[in-house]
Design a protein around this motif. Structure first.
Motif: not given
Length: 397
Positions: A325-327, A335-340
């Motif tokens: 998800l980060k990729e 412009n944000k860090k995606l996590t599940f």
């Protein structure tokens, strides 16, 4: 300095009984600690050889054999203890001699025992994820004790406010933990000290004066435009699968583990004749029943064709999913860090609340038993405020 064990015996003349018999005590000395206990043997004081610490007289053979058996047993218990992480004192040795169970007087030993108990209840009372978190906290604690005390373990008597405070600072300075991550470790550590109190390993709560507090943090979610970008972006096969599962969570609010366990038996017609998901949240065992929206249904149909035996979706580990998800976020230009977990926030905000779904309904679908929990997840974004105020402007007030 080499630590040595000494086992001797003495006749306690000051405790002479009415019968004239004197009790024999065993004295155990280890390092700078000493403990005495009653051997359950009584003799006439005249029959005690204080220099040789042995019985003399008619019954000396049998009684001296009992004393020697006690001495040998204590030495054997000591030899067994030095192979463990237990903090050894004279009292520890005597306690182990009297009660052949693991001595719980050191923090790492107690933590290990807690984790073993937890491991045996995975799938019954705990999830593997919770067990894994406690393993990580134990690892951090071991590192702290090694760095701070140059030891593998320390006595429970050394656990106090200063220990906890310094441990919290160690987590902030020497690990990747932020404030809330540090507090989660401390929260788990508090459970271990509570375990010690309940089992009478310690008598005082070392957390007195230490406050566990979490900072309010922004919950990462994606807005409608970002959701459209995510749906339309071209990705390779592996990233496409992760994207599909993430989107399915965006439109259902299901967590990683609940999607991981999702099977066809969880998909049924609701009272309205439409397809619903019926599950109990793995984390809380609370029902989370969700009508399947059109985008989620399209993803569901795609993966139902693959005919997975037990689960609908081809899931990889949560860690690898978040790495993917980060990729994906980078490719999308977010412009944000995606996590599940961002998908669950997205369901609560972009998909439901922003579109006028009452928070009570959202809370029910998320499987919360307290609406305050939903308020942490959900946020009212500017477009919703604008929409609500537009309705108000159109009214004569």
């Amino acid at each position: 300095m080499k630590k040595q064990l000494f086992v001797s015996f003495l006749a306690r003349k000051a405790l002479t009984k009415k019968t004239g018999m004197v009790p024999l005590y065993c004295r155990v000395r280890y390092n700078d600690t000493t403990v005495q206990f009653y051997t359950q043997i009584d003799i006439l004081y005249i029959n005690w050889d204080s220099k040789r610490t042995r019985v003399r007289g008619n019954s000396k053979k049998a009684l001296n054999l009992k004393l020697e058996t006690i001495r040998v047993d204590i030495i054997e218990k000591y030899n067994a203890l030095i192979k463990t992480n237990v903090i050894i004192t004279a009292k520890t040795i005597v306690d182990y001699y009297k009660n052949n169970t693991l001595i719980m007087n050191s923090i790492i030993n107690v933590f290990k025992q807690h984790n073993e108990n937890m491991k045996s209840l995975i799938g019954v009372e705990y999830s593997y994820g919770s067990y894994k978190n406690y393993k990580t906290t134990l690892k951090r604690l071991k590192n702290y004790i090694t760095k701070k005390y140059n030891a593998n373990d320390i006595s429970l008597t050394q656990i106090d406010y200063n220990f906890i405070y310094n441990f919290s600072q160690f987590l902030l300075l020497h690990t990747e933990c932020n404030h809330n991550g540090m507090m989660k470790h401390i929260q788990r550590f508090k459970k271990i000290t509570n375990f010690c109190i309940k089992n009478n390993y310690i008598t005082k709560d070392p957390f007195v004066g230490f406050k566990i507090s979490f900072k309010k943090s922004d919950r990462v979610y994606i807005n409608k435009d970002e959701l459209d970008t995510l749906k339309n972006i071209t990705l390779n096969k592996n990233l496409s699968k992760v994207r599909d599962i993430f989107l399915f969570s965006c439109y259902t609010g299901l967590s990683y583990i609940d999607i991981y366990n999702l099977s066809l038996k969880n998909i049924r017609k609701g009272y309205d004749g439409l397809q619903w998901i019926y599950v109990k949240r793995h984390k809380t065992d609370i029902p989370s029943n969700v009508p399947i929206l059109s985008p989620a249904f399209s993803i569901l149909k795609k993966y139902k064709k693959e005919k997975n035996v037990n689960r609908i979706f081809p899931m990889i580990s949560n860690q690898k999913t978040n790495k993917a998800l980060k990729e994906i976020g980078r490719i999308c230009g977010f412009n944000k860090k995606l996590t599940f977990h961002s998908a669950r926030h997205t369901f609560a905000t972009t998909v439901t609340l922003t579109n006028g779904v009452p928070i009570e309904t959202v809370s029910k679908m998320l499987g919360h038993n307290n609406i305050k929990t939903t308020q942490i997840y959900a946020r009212v974004i500017e477009s919703k405020i604008s929409s609500d105020m537009l309705k108000l402007r159109q009214k004569s007030i």
